[in-house]
Structures are given as C-alpha cells and as structure tokens.
Design a protein around this motif. Sequence first.
Motif, PDB file in Angstrom:
ATOM      1  N   CYS A  37     -27.505 -17.522 -33.464  1.00  0.00           N
ATOM      2  CA  CYS A  37     -26.684 -18.716 -33.309  1.00  0.00           C
ATOM      3  C   CYS A  37     -25.234 -18.394 -33.665  1.00  0.00           C
ATOM      4  CB  CYS A  37     -27.213 -19.822 -34.227  1.00  0.00           C
ATOM      5  SG  CYS A  37     -26.313 -21.389 -34.119  1.00  0.00           S
ATOM      6  N   LEU A  38     -24.303 -18.870 -32.842  1.00  0.00           N
ATOM      7  CA  LEU A  38     -22.872 -18.705 -33.105  1.00  0.00           C
ATOM      8  C   LEU A  38     -22.212 -20.075 -33.150  1.00  0.00           C
ATOM      9  CD1 LEU A  38     -23.722 -15.950 -31.600  1.00  0.00           C
ATOM     10  CD2 LEU A  38     -21.284 -15.675 -31.325  1.00  0.00           C
ATOM     11  N   PHE A  47     -19.322 -27.142 -29.057  1.00  0.00           N
ATOM     12  CA  PHE A  47     -20.655 -26.643 -28.727  1.00  0.00           C
ATOM     13  C   PHE A  47     -20.955 -25.441 -29.602  1.00  0.00           C
ATOM     14  CE2 PHE A  47     -17.716 -24.362 -25.979  1.00  0.00           C
ATOM     15  CZ  PHE A  47     -18.120 -23.049 -26.118  1.00  0.00           C
ATOM     16  N   TYR A  48     -22.202 -24.998 -29.576  1.00  0.00           N
ATOM     17  CA  TYR A  48     -22.613 -23.782 -30.267  1.00  0.00           C
ATOM     18  C   TYR A  48     -23.488 -22.970 -29.325  1.00  0.00           C
ATOM     19  CZ  TYR A  48     -26.755 -26.667 -31.219  1.00  0.00           C
ATOM     20  OH  TYR A  48     -27.850 -27.482 -31.101  1.00  0.00           O
ATOM     21  N   ASN A  49     -23.611 -21.686 -29.582  1.00  0.00           N
ATOM     22  CA  ASN A  49     -24.389 -20.784 -28.736  1.00  0.00           C
ATOM     23  C   ASN A  49     -25.712 -20.448 -29.407  1.00  0.00           C
ATOM     24  OD1 ASN A  49     -22.412 -20.588 -26.750  1.00  0.00           O
ATOM     25  ND2 ASN A  49     -21.507 -18.751 -27.610  1.00  0.00           N
ATOM     26  N   VAL A  67     -26.198 -28.542 -21.744  1.00  0.00           N
ATOM     27  CA  VAL A  67     -26.662 -27.163 -21.896  1.00  0.00           C
ATOM     28  C   VAL A  67     -26.145 -26.369 -20.708  1.00  0.00           C
ATOM     29  CG1 VAL A  67     -28.660 -25.618 -22.028  1.00  0.00           C
ATOM     30  CG2 VAL A  67     -28.751 -27.869 -23.119  1.00  0.00           C
ATOM     31  N   ARG A  68     -25.472 -25.274 -20.995  1.00  0.00           N
ATOM     32  CA  ARG A  68     -24.939 -24.419 -19.926  1.00  0.00           C
ATOM     33  C   ARG A  68     -25.056 -22.956 -20.361  1.00  0.00           C
ATOM     34  NH1 ARG A  68     -20.880 -27.013 -22.580  1.00  0.00           N
ATOM     35  NH2 ARG A  68     -19.199 -25.745 -23.392  1.00  0.00           N
ATOM     36  N   VAL A  81     -24.785 -25.197 -26.282  1.00  0.00           N
ATOM     37  CA  VAL A  81     -25.304 -26.554 -26.438  1.00  0.00           C
ATOM     38  C   VAL A  81     -24.190 -27.420 -27.021  1.00  0.00           C
ATOM     39  CG1 VAL A  81     -27.057 -28.008 -27.542  1.00  0.00           C
ATOM     40  CG2 VAL A  81     -27.617 -25.644 -26.880  1.00  0.00           C
ATOM     41  N   GLU A  82     -23.838 -28.477 -26.311  1.00  0.00           N
ATOM     42  CA  GLU A  82     -22.802 -29.378 -26.798  1.00  0.00           C
ATOM     43  C   GLU A  82     -23.365 -30.246 -27.922  1.00  0.00           C
ATOM     44  OE1 GLU A  82     -20.704 -31.579 -23.782  1.00  0.00           O
ATOM     45  OE2 GLU A  82     -20.935 -29.924 -22.365  1.00  0.00           O
ATOM     46  N   TYR A  83     -22.556 -30.418 -28.973  1.00  0.00           N
ATOM     47  CA  TYR A  83     -22.978 -31.236 -30.105  1.00  0.00           C
ATOM     48  C   TYR A  83     -23.227 -32.685 -29.690  1.00  0.00           C
ATOM     49  CZ  TYR A  83     -21.375 -27.472 -33.200  1.00  0.00           C
ATOM     50  OH  TYR A  83     -21.199 -26.272 -33.831  1.00  0.00           O
TER      51      TYR A  83
END
Length: 118
Positions: A37-38, A47-49, A67-68, A81-83
């Motif tokens: 996770c980043l 967002f986070y990865n 989600v992209r 993933v967008e918060y």
Amino acid sequence: MNIEEVRELGLALPHTTERCPYGPDCLVLEIGGKQFCLLDLTGAWGFYNLKVDPDYSLALQDRYAGVRPGWHMNKKHWISVEYQADVPDELQRELIEHAYRQTAKGLSKKVRQALGLL
C-alpha cells in the motif's frame, strides 16, 4: 475512508511495517520488505495505491469509478482507490487485507516462515 483509517487498518495487520522510501511525502506499508500500500502524506492525491490480483483488479475497475489502474505503478498488479468515491468503506477494508495477502503470498518461503505465515 481517509488516510488515517487506511494507515491504521494496514498497520493492524500482522508484521506490517511502514517507511518512506520515496521521500517524506509518500508512506509505504510493507510486509517482509515488500510493498502492498502507498499513501500520499500531503493529501494531494485523494487516493491510495494497493497491490491486487490482476483479474480482481479488472473486475473492480469495471464496477467502481473510484478504482483505476495504479498511478505510477505496474497497471496489472496495482490499483488506485479514491478515498471519497463510490467504493464502500467495507470493500476498501477488504481490499487492504487483499493487498496484504497478495503480497504475503509472494514472499519467499524463508521470509514467510520467519514471519510465522506458513
């Protein structure tokens, strides 16, 4: 969800560590020295990865606008993933655990054994 919740969920998983290998603004959650996770600490990303199974990644991207493919990551194995999007909090929790498990299963047998994951 927000950055603090994602970080807390990730750190609650066994043997998770955190560090900032890409500079002070990018927090990485790892297991056995492998990233799952980043998080952007400036809050600029929104967002986070997460690391995910490639087939699951495609299904998630088809279903959720939030989600992209992973930003600045291998698009096959990572998602962003967008918060604050259409991804339910419960699913985000599951995705964090999925990312952790995906990464843990890719660790060497020796590392998994040392962490008590066998």
